[in-house]
Scaffold this motif. Structure first.
Motif, PDB file in Angstrom:
ATOM      1  N   ASP A   1      -1.630  -4.558   4.872  1.00 12.28           N
ATOM      2  CA  ASP A   1      -1.616  -3.935   6.190  1.00 12.28           C
ATOM      3  C   ASP A   1      -3.045  -3.684   6.658  1.00 12.28           C
ATOM      4  OD1 ASP A   1      -1.600  -0.608   5.227  1.00 12.28           O
ATOM      5  OD2 ASP A   1      -0.877  -2.157   3.858  1.00 12.28           O
ATOM      6  N   SER A   2      -3.467  -4.472   7.616  1.00 12.18           N
ATOM      7  CA  SER A   2      -4.843  -4.412   8.096  1.00 12.18           C
ATOM      8  C   SER A   2      -5.038  -3.241   9.055  1.00 12.18           C
ATOM      9  CB  SER A   2      -5.206  -5.721   8.805  1.00 12.18           C
ATOM     10  OG  SER A   2      -4.317  -5.970   9.873  1.00 12.18           O
ATOM     11  N   GLY A   3      -6.277  -2.731   9.063  1.00 15.00           N
ATOM     12  CA  GLY A   3      -6.611  -1.639   9.961  1.00 15.00           C
ATOM     13  C   GLY A   3      -6.834  -2.115  11.385  1.00 15.00           C
ATOM     14  N   LEU A   4      -7.098  -1.159  12.257  1.00 16.61           N
ATOM     15  CA  LEU A   4      -7.323  -1.461  13.668  1.00 16.61           C
ATOM     16  C   LEU A   4      -8.795  -1.798  13.906  1.00 16.61           C
ATOM     17  CD1 LEU A   4      -5.335   1.493  15.279  1.00 16.61           C
ATOM     18  CD2 LEU A   4      -4.560  -0.863  15.014  1.00 16.61           C
TER      19      LEU A   4
ATOM     20  N   TYR B   1       1.848 -11.299   2.823  1.00 19.40           N
ATOM     21  CA  TYR B   1       2.219 -11.107   4.222  1.00 19.40           C
ATOM     22  C   TYR B   1       1.180 -10.174   4.823  1.00 19.40           C
ATOM     23  CZ  TYR B   1       5.524 -10.691   8.160  1.00 19.40           C
ATOM     24  OH  TYR B   1       6.140 -10.761   9.384  1.00 19.40           O
ATOM     25  N   VAL B   2       0.565 -10.586   5.915  1.00 21.47           N
ATOM     26  CA  VAL B   2      -0.562  -9.852   6.481  1.00 21.47           C
ATOM     27  C   VAL B   2      -0.225  -9.415   7.895  1.00 21.47           C
ATOM     28  CG1 VAL B   2      -3.048  -9.858   6.896  1.00 21.47           C
ATOM     29  CG2 VAL B   2      -2.079 -11.371   5.135  1.00 21.47           C
ATOM     30  N   GLY B   3      -0.453  -8.150   8.194  1.00 20.29           N
ATOM     31  CA  GLY B   3      -0.188  -7.654   9.545  1.00 20.29           C
ATOM     32  C   GLY B   3      -0.523  -6.188   9.652  1.00 20.29           C
ATOM     33  N   GLY B   4      -0.225  -5.611  10.805  1.00 19.03           N
ATOM     34  CA  GLY B   4      -0.574  -4.228  11.076  1.00 19.03           C
ATOM     35  C   GLY B   4       0.404  -3.238  10.478  1.00 19.03           C
ATOM     36  N   LEU B   5      -0.109  -2.063  10.110  1.00 19.72           N
ATOM     37  CA  LEU B   5       0.732  -1.017   9.537  1.00 19.72           C
ATOM     38  C   LEU B   5       1.774  -0.527  10.533  1.00 19.72           C
ATOM     39  CD1 LEU B   5       1.167   0.897   7.083  1.00 19.72           C
ATOM     40  CD2 LEU B   5      -0.362   2.515   8.226  1.00 19.72           C
ATOM     41  N   GLU B   6       1.502  -0.654  11.830  1.00 16.36           N
ATOM     42  CA  GLU B   6       2.449  -0.156  12.833  1.00 16.36           C
ATOM     43  C   GLU B   6       3.798  -0.837  12.729  1.00 16.36           C
ATOM     44  OE1 GLU B   6      -0.022  -3.358  15.019  1.00 16.36           O
ATOM     45  OE2 GLU B   6      -0.300  -1.849  13.449  1.00 16.36           O
ATOM     46  N   HIS B   7       3.866  -1.976  12.031  1.00 15.75           N
ATOM     47  CA  HIS B   7       5.143  -2.694  11.887  1.00 15.75           C
ATOM     48  C   HIS B   7       5.920  -2.275  10.637  1.00 15.75           C
ATOM     49  CE1 HIS B   7       3.996  -5.252  15.206  1.00 15.75           C
ATOM     50  NE2 HIS B   7       2.867  -5.547  14.600  1.00 15.75           N
ATOM     51  N   ALA B   8       5.368  -1.330   9.860  1.00 14.67           N
ATOM     52  CA  ALA B   8       5.999  -0.984   8.580  1.00 14.67           C
ATOM     53  C   ALA B   8       7.340  -0.296   8.765  1.00 14.67           C
ATOM     54  CB  ALA B   8       5.057  -0.098   7.756  1.00 14.67           C
ATOM     55  N   SER B   9       7.522   0.435   9.868  1.00 18.40           N
ATOM     56  CA  SER B   9       8.775   1.171  10.047  1.00 18.40           C
ATOM     57  C   SER B   9       9.702   0.509  11.055  1.00 18.40           C
ATOM     58  CB  SER B   9       8.479   2.614  10.495  1.00 18.40           C
ATOM     59  OG  SER B   9       7.721   2.617  11.690  1.00 18.40           O
ATOM     60  N   GLN B  10       9.355  -0.672  11.531  1.00 20.37           N
ATOM     61  CA  GLN B  10      10.236  -1.394  12.439  1.00 20.37           C
ATOM     62  C   GLN B  10      10.513  -2.784  11.868  1.00 20.37           C
ATOM     63  OE1 GLN B  10       9.132  -1.135  16.673  1.00 20.37           O
ATOM     64  NE2 GLN B  10       7.690   0.462  16.126  1.00 20.37           N
ATOM     65  N   HIS B  11       9.633  -3.705  12.179  1.00 19.56           N
ATOM     66  CA  HIS B  11       9.839  -5.095  11.767  1.00 19.56           C
ATOM     67  C   HIS B  11      10.097  -5.223  10.269  1.00 19.56           C
ATOM     68  CE1 HIS B  11       8.933  -9.136  10.529  1.00 19.56           C
ATOM     69  NE2 HIS B  11       7.763  -8.778  10.036  1.00 19.56           N
ATOM     70  N   LEU B  12       9.288  -4.575   9.440  1.00 19.88           N
ATOM     71  CA  LEU B  12       9.432  -4.770   8.000  1.00 19.88           C
ATOM     72  C   LEU B  12      10.738  -4.193   7.468  1.00 19.88           C
ATOM     73  CD1 LEU B  12       5.792  -4.261   6.752  1.00 19.88           C
ATOM     74  CD2 LEU B  12       7.206  -6.283   6.426  1.00 19.88           C
ATOM     75  N   LEU B  13      11.239  -3.157   8.114  1.00 20.90           N
ATOM     76  CA  LEU B  13      12.537  -2.608   7.705  1.00 20.90           C
ATOM     77  C   LEU B  13      13.642  -3.621   7.985  1.00 20.90           C
ATOM     78  CD1 LEU B  13      13.521   0.037   6.466  1.00 20.90           C
ATOM     79  CD2 LEU B  13      13.942   0.868   8.783  1.00 20.90           C
ATOM     80  N   TYR B  14      13.595  -4.238   9.156  1.00 17.52           N
ATOM     81  CA  TYR B  14      14.594  -5.249   9.503  1.00 17.52           C
ATOM     82  C   TYR B  14      14.423  -6.508   8.645  1.00 17.52           C
ATOM     83  CZ  TYR B  14      14.746  -2.289  13.670  1.00 17.52           C
ATOM     84  OH  TYR B  14      14.840  -1.225  14.526  1.00 17.52           O
ATOM     85  N   PHE B  15      13.187  -6.900   8.403  1.00 20.67           N
ATOM     86  CA  PHE B  15      12.885  -8.060   7.560  1.00 20.67           C
ATOM     87  C   PHE B  15      13.496  -7.863   6.179  1.00 20.67           C
ATOM     88  CE2 PHE B  15       8.941 -10.711   6.028  1.00 20.67           C
ATOM     89  CZ  PHE B  15       9.773 -11.752   5.678  1.00 20.67           C
ATOM     90  N   ARG B  16      13.299  -6.683   5.598  1.00 22.61           N
ATOM     91  CA  ARG B  16      13.847  -6.405   4.267  1.00 22.61           C
ATOM     92  C   ARG B  16      15.381  -6.381   4.307  1.00 22.61           C
ATOM     93  NH1 ARG B  16      12.478  -1.264   2.140  1.00 22.61           N
ATOM     94  NH2 ARG B  16      13.123  -2.121   0.116  1.00 22.61           N
ATOM     95  N   TYR B  17      15.944  -5.796   5.356  1.00 19.93           N
ATOM     96  CA  TYR B  17      17.412  -5.757   5.466  1.00 19.93           C
ATOM     97  C   TYR B  17      17.999  -7.163   5.489  1.00 19.93           C
ATOM     98  CZ  TYR B  17      21.824  -5.774   8.074  1.00 19.93           C
ATOM     99  OH  TYR B  17      23.108  -6.032   8.507  1.00 19.93           O
ATOM    100  N   ILE B  18      17.450  -8.035   6.341  1.00 19.16           N
ATOM    101  CA  ILE B  18      17.976  -9.400   6.421  1.00 19.16           C
ATOM    102  C   ILE B  18      17.825 -10.104   5.083  1.00 19.16           C
ATOM    103  CG2 ILE B  18      17.606 -11.656   7.477  1.00 19.16           C
ATOM    104  CD1 ILE B  18      19.161  -9.687   9.222  1.00 19.16           C
ATOM    105  N   SER B  19      16.727  -9.853   4.388  1.00 17.62           N
ATOM    106  CA  SER B  19      16.541 -10.469   3.074  1.00 17.62           C
ATOM    107  C   SER B  19      17.589  -9.977   2.089  1.00 17.62           C
ATOM    108  CB  SER B  19      15.136 -10.169   2.550  1.00 17.62           C
ATOM    109  OG  SER B  19      14.901 -10.841   1.333  1.00 17.62           O
ATOM    110  N   HIS B  20      17.871  -8.681   2.085  1.00 14.27           N
ATOM    111  CA  HIS B  20      18.915  -8.152   1.205  1.00 14.27           C
ATOM    112  C   HIS B  20      20.262  -8.780   1.542  1.00 14.27           C
ATOM    113  CE1 HIS B  20      17.136  -4.568  -1.012  1.00 14.27           C
ATOM    114  NE2 HIS B  20      16.114  -5.066  -0.338  1.00 14.27           N
TER     115      HIS B  20
ATOM    116  N   SER C   1       0.837  -1.197   0.000  1.00 12.46           N
ATOM    117  CA  SER C   1       0.000   0.000   0.000  1.00 12.46           C
ATOM    118  C   SER C   1       0.875   1.251   0.000  1.00 12.46           C
ATOM    119  CB  SER C   1      -0.900   0.020   1.231  1.00 12.46           C
ATOM    120  OG  SER C   1      -0.144   0.253   2.416  1.00 12.46           O
ATOM    121  N   PRO C   2       0.358   2.357  -0.539  1.00  8.41           N
ATOM    122  CA  PRO C   2       1.133   3.613  -0.512  1.00  8.41           C
ATOM    123  C   PRO C   2       1.522   4.022   0.899  1.00  8.41           C
ATOM    124  CG  PRO C   2      -0.710   3.801  -2.040  1.00  8.41           C
ATOM    125  CD  PRO C   2      -0.889   2.498  -1.318  1.00  8.41           C
ATOM    126  N   ARG C   3       0.668   3.765   1.882  1.00  4.53           N
ATOM    127  CA  ARG C   3       0.996   4.206   3.239  1.00  4.53           C
ATOM    128  C   ARG C   3       2.121   3.370   3.842  1.00  4.53           C
ATOM    129  NH1 ARG C   3      -4.219   2.351   6.938  1.00  4.53           N
ATOM    130  NH2 ARG C   3      -4.112   0.107   6.520  1.00  4.53           N
TER     131      ARG C   3
END
Length: 842
Positions: free
Chosen positions: A578-581, A540-559, A222-224
């Motif tokens: 990214d599911s809403g609340l 991959y399904v989860g909350g947007l709140e993880h976009a700037s933490q977990h997903l950043l690290y996930f992408r780094y490890i993948s790279h 998603s853009p967000r």
């Protein structure tokens, strides 16, 4: 038990027996098993973010897994091998804190919670393969987290350094920048302090450009979510400019995104954490500067950025302007952050509002070097900076250029003089992973008596957590430091080494767990062939709140893993949903607010299928939704209607699985099969292409009404009965994506137990003859079906509005007279033929 025996009894009376009985059948049939070594060409990897085992799943978990489950089940229907696993993010501070408070072991507390959560989540009927379940606090898992750390160390990505860290005084541990939210700890909410500490860090910045560029490939995000990633990576283009420090051999590099404004620099300012701040301060100002730094470090970064007054003190030194040679003062100020650029800025007060406020507070010159487009100077005594575009002035050979053109010219000028160069900087900082806690993965490093750090040999993994630690010992860096058996290691040669006593950030576990699900029974982190066949994740399904933490690290490890040949692509996720609340009373549900709703209670009252349907109904998955128990009641009522009609149809079937559409030619059958074809194509597209799960649920409602109407028209015709049976069996596949228990039970009843519904293929793409001059057209009022009528296939909208009142008759007239007709909506298929008409009456 025989599930078919329940059909005919009221749905509300049999929900629990029905759902647990169906789950027993699935377990006996092993319908959710996945073959990682499959020869199938099509594979689908669906993963919902794994939960922290607090013992109580919440509705957000059920929403995430309902989305993932619909995608997984559709994949199986379409003949794909599907991996849809569940794991436990089992390390973390809550378990440790609970152990301290309750005199329990963290592993015992965690195991109990996993048991409770497993029961509740599996009770909802998700199609997880239980043999693939993992637990990050198990040595079988964290052995490979340590293996990953050693790989990072081996390739220069893990290093130890003295650095400024974010200290959470409540949780007593270091946090990475991404774990500090608005100046507070992401878990504790405590105000973060800045400290210097030796830490293990990972060079995520080595992939900063690739992580930034990779976002352009993520068309399924998603853009967000992409915006959150871009914000944390924080790529900026500009220039690195070098200022010599008068009377010393030192220089200070500053980074500016507007190098053309260098002629307007009236001072330079260092962050309190800058390594040269205390080295450059003059003896006369040393005490004042030291006191200022101590006060600054007690502030949060948010406070430092938003405070109204730009404080600061002079270092008692001057810098030399790299172009003009003028002497300009050096300050230290807390509005300059060490986490951006170089931790030093040149103050250009005429063209930066924060610099303007600083210069005003400290009585510094404010030289304008960019004129507005009208060529007129701002007011004689300006009250704000001019930050717009314009024409250069007072900048020597740059005068007369637009400021945008002057930017490249300024970089060239600085480069020619050896005092600057083009530069790209990132907000992203290396990932500090050391944590001064017990319940985490031990860092597999050893320190020699000379201070040299050595990796633990791979064949000595896992380094297990000790069980003889003491919590709360004053002066101990972490609980691991209290265990002599753990801390002291003697080599075969008699050398005494000391283990690292920090544990890893728990985000290390989630940064690679997607690959561990591919391990199978092999004695390796995962077979490379499995990564080649299954990665990247399809969903991959989860909350947007993880976009700037977990997903950043996930992408780094993948790279990183891609760079050393362990995974086929740099990016680990094709589509991130990214599911809403889920809110209650307009507020996010949380234990602290006392506004949580237990899935267990909802399932007990309305059933798991109703819960899943109501969470996905009405609202796009990415938007927040307000919890309303009335929706669960409404979905149970809908399922009760499906249950009753299914029982009625089951009593008239011959128990066959009808895999192909009956060969028919009469208009009623052709029209009915055409509507089925449109339904199947629409629900497949809604789930697998648009991810419009709320629209898919609406399709289940509307097509059920069509089936109910068709049932009244079957009569004594065996041909129509066969068509109806085929349509209903096909409908159960769509229903099974969201209400699998009811769908499976009715499948068993209508097919006399011919295997699981979820081992069947998806609804075949019907080649229904469209040569008929008429179509069967559902007519609705406010989304509720009135009837189905035959109309001429090419009828334009105006003609339908004219003929339908006569065709439908009094039922439509009464509905229209009950309110005001706002509009008539005519929905058409891709072939242009009308497929549904809805009268909107208010």
């Amino acid at each position: 038990m025989n599930i078919s025996d329940l059909v005919g009894r009221p749905y509300a009376e049999v929900i629990e027996e029905l759902e647990t009985g169906v789950q027993g059948l699935w377990a006996s049939w092993n319908v959710n098993a996945v073959d990682l070594d499959t020869s199938r060409e099509k594979r689908r990897y669906v993963l919902g973010m794994f939960p922290y085992p607090s013992g109580k799943p919440h509705l957000g978990h059920i929403l995430v897994y309902s989305i993932a489950d619909a995608l997984a089940r559709l994949g199986r229907f379409k003949g794909e091998e599907v991996l849809n696993p569940l794991g436990w993010d089992a390390f973390g501070l809550p378990a440790e804190n609970a152990a301290i408070q309750n005199d329990a072991r963290p592993e015992e507390w965690t195991a109990t919670n996993i048991h409770d959560m497993r029961q509740q989540i599996y009770r909802t009927g998700f199609s997880f393969d239980p043999t693939r379940e993992l637990n990050t606090s198990s040595p079988d898992f964290y052995r490979w987290t340590q293996w990953l750390f050693l790989k990072l160390y081996e390739h220069g990505h893990a290093y130890r350094t003295l650095s400024w860290v974010n200290w959470d005084p409540v949780d007593g541990t270091v946090l990475a920048n991404e774990q500090v939210i608005d100046g507070r700890g992401w878990r504790s909410g405590a105000v973060i302090e800045r400290r210097q500490m030796e830490q293990w860090s990972l060079r995520i910045t080595q992939f900063a450009q690739e992580l930034h560029d990779g976002l352009d490939e993520l068309t399924g995000w998603s853009p967000r979510a992409l915006s959150a990633q871009r914000s944390w990576i924080g790529r900026s283009e500009g220039a690195e400019i070098t200022f010599a420090i008068e009377g010393t051999g030192h220089t200070v590099d500053v980074f500016s995104t507007r190098p053309e404004t260098v002629f307007g620099a009236s001072s330079i300012t260092l962050a309190p954490e800058h390594p040269l701040t205390l080295e450059l301060v003059s003896p006369e100002e040393a005490a004042k500067v030291s006191e200022y730094i101590q006060v600054s470090l007690r502030k949060t970064e948010l406070d430092r950025q938003t405070q109204n007054t730009k404080t600061g003190v002079r270092l008692g030194r001057n810098a030399i302007h790299p172009i003009t040679g003028d002497r300009i003062p050096i300050f230290v100020s807390d509005y300059v952050l060490s986490t951006y650029g170089s931790g030093a800025i040149m103050n250009v007060p005429a063209h930066d509002q924060r610099d303007f406020e600083f210069a005003t507070a400290h009585d510094l010159p404010i030289p304008f070097v960019i004129l507005p487009p009208n060529g007129q100077f701002p007011m004689a005594k300006p009250d704000r900076a001019y930050t717009g575009d314009g024409i250069m002035t007072g900048s020597g050979e740059l005068d007369g250029l637009s400021n945008s053109a002057a930017s490249d010219a300024a970089i060239a000028m600085l480069s020619e003089r050896g005092v600057g160069k083009a530069s790209v900087r990132f907000r992203l900082r290396d990932w500090s992973i050391g944590r001064q806690r017990y319940w985490g993965c031990p860092i597999p490093m050893l320190e020699s008596p000379t201070g040299e750090w050595r990796p633990v040999p791979y064949d000595q993994l896992p380094v297990r957590l000790p069980t003889d630690v003491v919590f709360g010992v004053a002066g101990a860096r972490s609980p691991l430091a209290t265990s002599e058996k753990f801390r002291i290691v003697q080599t075969p040669e008699g050398e005494i080494l000391r283990r690292e006593v920090d544990t890893m950030d728990t985000f290390m576990d989630s940064a690679w767990y997607a690959w561990r699900f591919l391990a199978g029974s092999t004695d390796e982190a995962w077979p490379l062939s499995h990564a080649d066949n299954w990665m990247p994740l399809d969903y991959y399904v989860g909350g947007l709140e993880h976009a700037s933490q977990h997903l950043l690290y996930f992408r780094y490890i993948s790279h990183f893993l891609h760079s050393i040949g362990f995974t086929p692509t740099r990016e680990p996720v094709r589509r991130f949903l990214d599911s809403g609340l889920i809110k209650l009373g307009g507020a996010k549900m949380s234990k602290s607010k006392g506004n949580t709703v237990s899935p267990r209670d909802i399932i007990a009252d309305y059933g798991a299928d109703a819960l899943r349907l109501c969470l996905l109904a009405d609202t796009p998955f990415e938007l927040d939704r307000e919890w309303n128990v009335k929706t669960a009641a409404a979905k149970m009522k809908f399922l009760s209607s499906v249950w009753r009609l299914g029982g009625q149809i089951a009593r008239t079937t011959d128990g066959r699985v009808i895999t192909e559409a009956p060969n028919v030619s009469d208009d009623w059958s052709v029209g009915a099969l055409a509507m089925l074809s449109e339904f199947a194509e629409a629900i497949e597209a809604a789930v697998d292409q648009r991810r419009s799960f709320h629209n898919a649920v609406a399709l289940l409602h509307s097509f059920f009404n069509v089936i109910a109407h068709l049932t009244t028209e079957v009569g004594e015709s065996e041909a129509r009965a066969e068509v109806l049976n085929f349509i209903f069996q096909s409908y159960l596949k769509g229903l099974g994506l969201f209400a699998p228990h009811v769908a499976e039970a009715l499948w068993q009843a209508t097919t006399c137990g011919a295997g699981s519904l979820f081992s069947q293929p998806w609804v075949p793409h019907l080649q229904v003859s469209r040569s008929s001059a008429e179509v069967q057209l559902p007519v609705q009022v406010n989304g509720k079906l009135l009837t189905v009528v035959s109309v001429a296939a090419p009828s334009p909208d105006e003609e339908l509005r004219e003929v339908l009142p006569d065709l439908v008759g009094e039922r439509l007239s009464s509905a229209l007279e009950a309110g005001h007709l706002e509009r008539v909506v005519v929905a058409r298929g891709t072939d242009g033929r009308p497929r549904l008409v809805n009268y909107v009456v208010r």
